[in-house]
Design an enzyme around this catalytic site. Structure first.
Site, PDB file in Angstrom:
ATOM      1  N   LYS A  47      44.153 -24.872   3.338  1.00  0.00           N
ATOM      2  CA  LYS A  47      43.861 -23.548   2.787  1.00  0.00           C
ATOM      3  C   LYS A  47      44.897 -23.202   1.717  1.00  0.00           C
ATOM      4  O   LYS A  47      46.093 -23.475   1.900  1.00  0.00           O
ATOM      5  CB  LYS A  47      43.889 -22.518   3.924  1.00  0.00           C
ATOM      6  CG  LYS A  47      43.418 -21.132   3.542  1.00  0.00           C
ATOM      7  CD  LYS A  47      43.373 -20.228   4.774  1.00  0.00           C
ATOM      8  CE  LYS A  47      42.877 -18.828   4.462  1.00  0.00           C
ATOM      9  NZ  LYS A  47      42.815 -17.968   5.656  1.00  0.00           N
ATOM     10  N   SER A  91      38.524 -15.569   6.262  1.00  0.00           N
ATOM     11  CA  SER A  91      38.893 -15.912   4.918  1.00  0.00           C
ATOM     12  C   SER A  91      39.030 -17.410   4.659  1.00  0.00           C
ATOM     13  O   SER A  91      39.084 -17.822   3.506  1.00  0.00           O
ATOM     14  CB  SER A  91      40.222 -15.232   4.569  1.00  0.00           C
ATOM     15  OG  SER A  91      41.250 -15.707   5.395  1.00  0.00           O
ATOM     16  N   SER A 122      40.148 -15.331  10.793  1.00  0.00           N
ATOM     17  CA  SER A 122      39.853 -16.147   9.609  1.00  0.00           C
ATOM     18  C   SER A 122      39.721 -17.644   9.831  1.00  0.00           C
ATOM     19  O   SER A 122      39.323 -18.354   8.908  1.00  0.00           O
ATOM     20  CB  SER A 122      40.908 -15.908   8.534  1.00  0.00           C
ATOM     21  OG  SER A 122      40.622 -14.717   7.870  1.00  0.00           O
TER      22      SER A 122
END
Ligand code: GLN
Length: 487
Positions: free
Chosen positions: A77, A152, A176
């Site tokens: 990420k 996210s 997330s």
């Protein structure tokens, strides 16, 4: 090109590399060609590190003793620092930021010979539940490209689900990792607060943030955790609790006897498909000999408002560091200090990030502090206590991961409707508990639905054991948990 390589699990892939059946270089080539094929539609990556991955692969192929994750192409990420590789947080303010050091988790993965194939898209600074808040572009759900992959960590989930990476890292402040895992038919674990070092994770809400894996199977998640978990002197919130062998735990003796679940009135807002998958699953577990108890969690409904005060408050403080002076973007031209701050932050941050900063600054401001932040902190303590008491009588708590299947891009313009996506996930962050999402069912249209399993702090082994038990019961790998019972 061996296209089957991109369908293997992390365990299968690393085992075949250890046995010398495939080379890391072939694996990277297979994954890069998958990325070329899928990226134009899916858009999971902000940066693809093709050359670096190939270079690393060659080195690993020449090594005699290979690490646990040898040759595994992983996606990271883009709020987790990678030395020399741009780390943007999907924000204009860090668009060209190149970190001088690696996050501890990245060093741990590299020490086990993993390969970094790229940095994945996210909601700006991890604020959101759909990846639409990325300053660059939204990511698409591989199960239906008109729908969101969740957020996210949407890029990390979409990359693994579409075969562009074998596993990935996400971060989870309020869901997330788990919500994108649920939306992309993956396993995603938010570890206990303190279980995994956050050194090198760009801070969103420091009392809630955790890094964790997104994988194709429960066993893959267990392997990732064995590598990334453990004490780190660089992170004062990391716990010096020994890391067990999670892979042994999931195949070992029975660890869950009593299951707590949410009764019908707590899940009335979910879609009928989720409700029936959830209760079918509970019935199935009861028939398998688990005692199931409906829980009366009186504070459950306070978790969401409590989270949406605490997370923005901490964010407003953490994001004060982006002032155009020390990091990233600076508004060009000559300005006095105040207007440099204002111009830099006005142009550098997107609308959701600004909303959170405003909300948080208000909640922390003199005169309102006690009424908002102070009250939320008190409620958080009570929520934590309620879980502590509940876990005296049940081993784990099962809930759906999300109230609905993956939604269409653009479906949630009104912020509160987006925040409601986090209804089931935020409580684990407030209480610091470990929680996993694993595939529960597919809807009639073939959209994935997730099941969440929560446990007391540092009881990841329980979670893994039960998740593996549930996963094992299902035959077809493609359509993992369609709760049409096995005969
Ligand atoms: N969706 C939640 C939020 O917007 C959680 C985000 C996260 O876990 N990073 O705050």
């Amino acid at each position: 090109m061996n296209s089957r390589l991109t369908e293997l699990t992390l365990i299968e892939l690393t085992e075949s590399i250890h046995r010398g059946e495939v080379k890391a270089e072939e694996v990277v080539e297979a994954y890069l060609s998958k990325i070329n094929e899928k990226e134009p539609q899916i858009k999971a990556f902000i940066t693809v590190t093709a050359d670096l991955a190939l270079e690393q692969a060659k080195k690993i192929d020449n090594k005699k003793e290979k690490g646990k994750l040898a040759g595994a192409p992983l996606a990271i990420k883009d709020n987790i620092l990678t030395a020399g590789i741009r780390t943007t947080c999907a924000s204009r303010i860090l668009e060209n930021y190149i970190p001088p050091y690696n996050a501890t988790v990245v060093n741990r993965l590299l020490a086990e010979d993993a390969l970094i194939i790229g940095k994945t898209n996210l909601d700006e600074f991890a604020m959101g539940s759909s990846t639409e808040n990325s300053a660059f572009f939204p990511t698409r759900n591989p199960y239906d490209i008109n729908r969101v992959p969740g957020g996210s960590s949407g890029g990390s989930a979409a990359a693994v689900a579409s075969g562009e990476a074998v596993a990935s890292l996400g971060s989870d402040t309020g869901g997330s990792i788990r919500q994108p895992a649920a939306f992309c038919n993956l396993v995603g674990l938010k570890p206990t607060y303190g279980r995994v070092s956050r050194y090198g994770l760009v801070a969103f809400a420091s009392s809630l943030d955790q890094i964790g894996p997104l994988t194709r199977t429960v066993e893959d998640a267990a392997l990732m955790m064995e590598v990334i978990a453990g004490y780190d002197p660089h992170d004062s919130t990391s716990a010096s609790v020994p890391v067990p062998s999670y892979r042994l735990a999931l195949k070992g003796e029975k660890k869950v006897f009593k299951i707590g679940y949410l009764p019908e009135e707590k899940i009335k807002e979910v879609t009928p498909e989720i409700k029936s998958a959830y209760f079918n699953l509970l019935n199935f577990l009861e028939r398998e000999g688990f005692a199931c108890e409906a829980l009366d969690l009186k504070l459950w409904d306070y978790a969401l408002p409590c989270y949406y005060l605490i997370a923005p408050s901490e964010a407003s403080s953490n994001l004060a560091r982006y002032d155009g002076i020390r990091y990233g973007f600076r508004y060009p031209g000559e300005h006095n200090l105040k207007s440099l701050y204002a111009l830099t932050r006005t142009v550098g941050f997107g609308p959701e990030v600004k909303r959170r900063i405003l909300l948080g600054t208000f909640a922390l401001s003199a005169g309102y502090y006690e009424a908002y932040y102070g009250r939320a902190r008190h409620v958080r303590y009570l929520i934590k206590e309620e879980f502590r008491k509940t876990f005296a009588s049940v081993d784990v708590i099962l809930t759906p991961t999300t109230p609905e299947p993956p939604f269409y891009l653009g479906a949630k313009v009104e912020p509160i409707s987006m925040y409601l996506s986090d209804y089931f996930t935020v409580a684990a962050n407030l209480a610091g508990l470990p929680a996993i999402s694993l595939p529960m069912a597919l809807t009639e249209k073939g959209l994935p639905l997730g099941l969440q399993i929560m446990a007391p702090p540092f009881e990841e082994e329980r979670i893994f054991w039960l998740a593996f038990f549930i996963e094992k019961k299902v035959k077809s790998k493609r359509n993992i948990f369609n709760w049409k019972e096995e005969k």
